[in-house]
Design a protein around this motif. Sequence first.
Motif, mmCIF file in Angstrom:
data_model
loop_
_atom_site.group_PDB
_atom_site.id
_atom_site.type_symbol
_atom_site.label_atom_id
_atom_site.label_comp_id
_atom_site.label_asym_id
_atom_site.label_seq_id
_atom_site.Cartn_x
_atom_site.Cartn_y
_atom_site.Cartn_z
ATOM 1 N N ASP A 52 0.813 -1.224 0.000
ATOM 2 C CA ASP A 52 0.000 0.000 0.000
ATOM 3 C C ASP A 52 0.845 1.273 0.000
ATOM 4 O O ASP A 52 0.353 2.352 -0.330
ATOM 5 C CB ASP A 52 -0.912 0.031 1.227
ATOM 6 N N ALA A 53 2.112 1.153 0.394
ATOM 7 C CA ALA A 53 2.978 2.332 0.512
ATOM 8 C C ALA A 53 3.488 2.797 -0.856
ATOM 9 O O ALA A 53 3.584 2.022 -1.805
ATOM 10 C CB ALA A 53 4.156 2.013 1.420
ATOM 11 N N SER A 54 3.821 4.082 -0.926
ATOM 12 C CA SER A 54 4.477 4.657 -2.106
ATOM 13 C C SER A 54 5.909 4.990 -1.709
ATOM 14 O O SER A 54 6.139 5.865 -0.874
ATOM 15 C CB SER A 54 3.741 5.924 -2.568
ATOM 16 N N TRP A 55 6.870 4.297 -2.289
ATOM 17 C CA TRP A 55 8.269 4.365 -1.867
ATOM 18 C C TRP A 55 9.090 5.293 -2.762
ATOM 19 O O TRP A 55 8.757 5.499 -3.928
ATOM 20 C CB TRP A 55 8.880 2.969 -1.885
ATOM 21 N N GLU A 56 10.171 5.807 -2.189
ATOM 22 C CA GLU A 56 11.112 6.634 -2.963
ATOM 23 C C GLU A 56 12.539 6.315 -2.516
ATOM 24 O O GLU A 56 12.814 6.214 -1.319
ATOM 25 C CB GLU A 56 10.837 8.118 -2.751
ATOM 26 N N ILE A 57 13.429 6.159 -3.469
ATOM 27 C CA ILE A 57 14.827 5.891 -3.147
ATOM 28 C C ILE A 57 15.481 7.181 -2.662
ATOM 29 O O ILE A 57 15.659 8.132 -3.416
ATOM 30 C CB ILE A 57 15.602 5.350 -4.372
ATOM 31 N N THR A 58 15.806 7.213 -1.354
ATOM 32 C CA THR A 58 16.483 8.365 -0.758
ATOM 33 C C THR A 58 17.738 7.959 -0.006
ATOM 34 O O THR A 58 18.486 8.815 0.454
ATOM 35 C CB THR A 58 15.552 9.105 0.220
ATOM 36 N N ASP A 59 17.961 6.653 0.140
ATOM 37 C CA ASP A 59 19.131 6.120 0.834
ATOM 38 C C ASP A 59 20.009 5.333 -0.134
ATOM 39 O O ASP A 59 19.545 4.916 -1.203
ATOM 40 C CB ASP A 59 18.703 5.177 1.967
ATOM 41 N N GLU A 60 21.259 5.112 0.288
ATOM 42 C CA GLU A 60 22.168 4.277 -0.480
ATOM 43 C C GLU A 60 22.770 3.220 0.433
ATOM 44 O O GLU A 60 22.978 3.453 1.621
ATOM 45 C CB GLU A 60 23.300 5.120 -1.086
ATOM 46 N N PHE A 61 23.067 2.065 -0.130
ATOM 47 C CA PHE A 61 23.732 1.024 0.632
ATOM 48 C C PHE A 61 25.185 1.387 0.902
ATOM 49 O O PHE A 61 25.810 2.129 0.128
ATOM 50 C CB PHE A 61 23.718 -0.298 -0.135
ATOM 51 N N THR A 62 25.712 0.838 1.996
ATOM 52 C CA THR A 62 27.158 0.874 2.179
ATOM 53 C C THR A 62 27.783 0.218 0.949
ATOM 54 O O THR A 62 27.307 -0.832 0.515
ATOM 55 C CB THR A 62 27.558 0.094 3.450
ATOM 56 N N PRO A 63 28.802 0.812 0.333
ATOM 57 C CA PRO A 63 29.400 0.226 -0.879
ATOM 58 C C PRO A 63 29.703 -1.259 -0.704
ATOM 59 O O PRO A 63 30.276 -1.686 0.295
ATOM 60 C CB PRO A 63 30.685 1.049 -1.039
ATOM 61 N N GLY A 64 29.261 -2.041 -1.701
ATOM 62 C CA GLY A 64 29.522 -3.469 -1.676
ATOM 63 C C GLY A 64 28.430 -4.296 -1.030
ATOM 64 O O GLY A 64 28.457 -5.525 -1.108
ATOM 65 N N LEU A 65 27.424 -3.649 -0.406
ATOM 66 C CA LEU A 65 26.387 -4.400 0.295
ATOM 67 C C LEU A 65 25.027 -4.313 -0.376
ATOM 68 O O LEU A 65 24.040 -4.798 0.168
ATOM 69 C CB LEU A 65 26.266 -3.906 1.747
ATOM 70 N N GLY A 66 24.953 -3.698 -1.530
ATOM 71 C CA GLY A 66 23.666 -3.569 -2.206
ATOM 72 C C GLY A 66 23.378 -4.755 -3.098
ATOM 73 O O GLY A 66 22.998 -5.820 -2.639
ATOM 74 N N GLY A 67 23.595 -4.592 -4.371
ATOM 75 C CA GLY A 67 23.308 -5.655 -5.314
ATOM 76 C C GLY A 67 22.403 -5.163 -6.415
ATOM 77 O O GLY A 67 21.783 -4.105 -6.310
ATOM 78 N N SER A 68 22.325 -5.945 -7.473
ATOM 79 C CA SER A 68 21.601 -5.500 -8.663
ATOM 80 C C SER A 68 20.083 -5.477 -8.469
ATOM 81 O O SER A 68 19.382 -4.740 -9.147
ATOM 82 C CB SER A 68 21.949 -6.399 -9.852
ATOM 83 N N ARG A 69 19.571 -6.275 -7.536
ATOM 84 C CA ARG A 69 18.118 -6.290 -7.312
ATOM 85 C C ARG A 69 17.821 -6.394 -5.819
ATOM 86 O O ARG A 69 17.152 -7.323 -5.366
ATOM 87 C CB ARG A 69 17.459 -7.441 -8.076
ATOM 88 N N HIS A 70 18.294 -5.412 -5.075
ATOM 89 C CA HIS A 70 18.087 -5.405 -3.633
ATOM 90 C C HIS A 70 17.631 -4.022 -3.193
ATOM 91 O O HIS A 70 18.235 -3.018 -3.560
ATOM 92 C CB HIS A 70 19.375 -5.783 -2.900
#
Length: 234
Positions: free
Chosen positions: A186-204
């Motif tokens: 139900d929520a509407s999300w927005e990317i405002t944060d970034e992962f610590t380098p190396g801890l994200g991933g292509s679909r995370h």
Amino acid sequence: MVAATATAAGCGTKAEPPAASKSTPTASPSPTPPTSPTPPSSPSAGPSLTTTTKPRTSTGWEITVYYTAVEDYHDGTPTPVTGCPTLNCKNGTDNLGTYPADFVQAVQDEGTGRTSSGTYLNWSYDIGYWLDSVPRTSDGQSLSPFVSAAADPDVLPHGTRFTIAACGTQDDGSTPPSAVCAALKDASWEITDEFTPGLGGSRHIDAYIGPETGEHFTDSDWYITLTGARISIG
């Protein structure tokens, strides 16, 4: 954030925080079952537009929640913390107080924690610990429950808006709790944060759900990782 291992800005964020991998806080005796985080009310619909852009659907996402740790729900060994007494500082060495060890660890894992005095102890990989008046996103703004999210900026750039179209399964293959899935969808999300380098991933993606609501929060339905989720971008 969850039974997963990645962390976001708040989650262990870049710039003005905080996310990171989760660790389970030390258990307290006779816990009171946590209540559910409360998603914000949906805004009323605006005027209809004559032209619309069809959202782009993308599948195969891992979505982990992250949250603000709350000192009152932790009772580990008293641990001194040093850092910056204000936001505009990096790698400070000032005495920021003494807090339960499991709370300090949760702050590093999630990127932010509310102290018993009402201030926020925040953490970011490139800043260290600092005291603040609010939990922060990687661009220095306040984290907003059921809005703020984190991703690798090379995958989903800052400012990307999306909704969760399907929750997929939990990381153990089970069906997510219906109330949790419904609130996330139900929520509407927005990317405002970034992962610590190396801890994200292509679909995370990490999705911020606000402050923890009771002891043993990481044992509740809300401490969740979704796999095979589908999102609608735009």
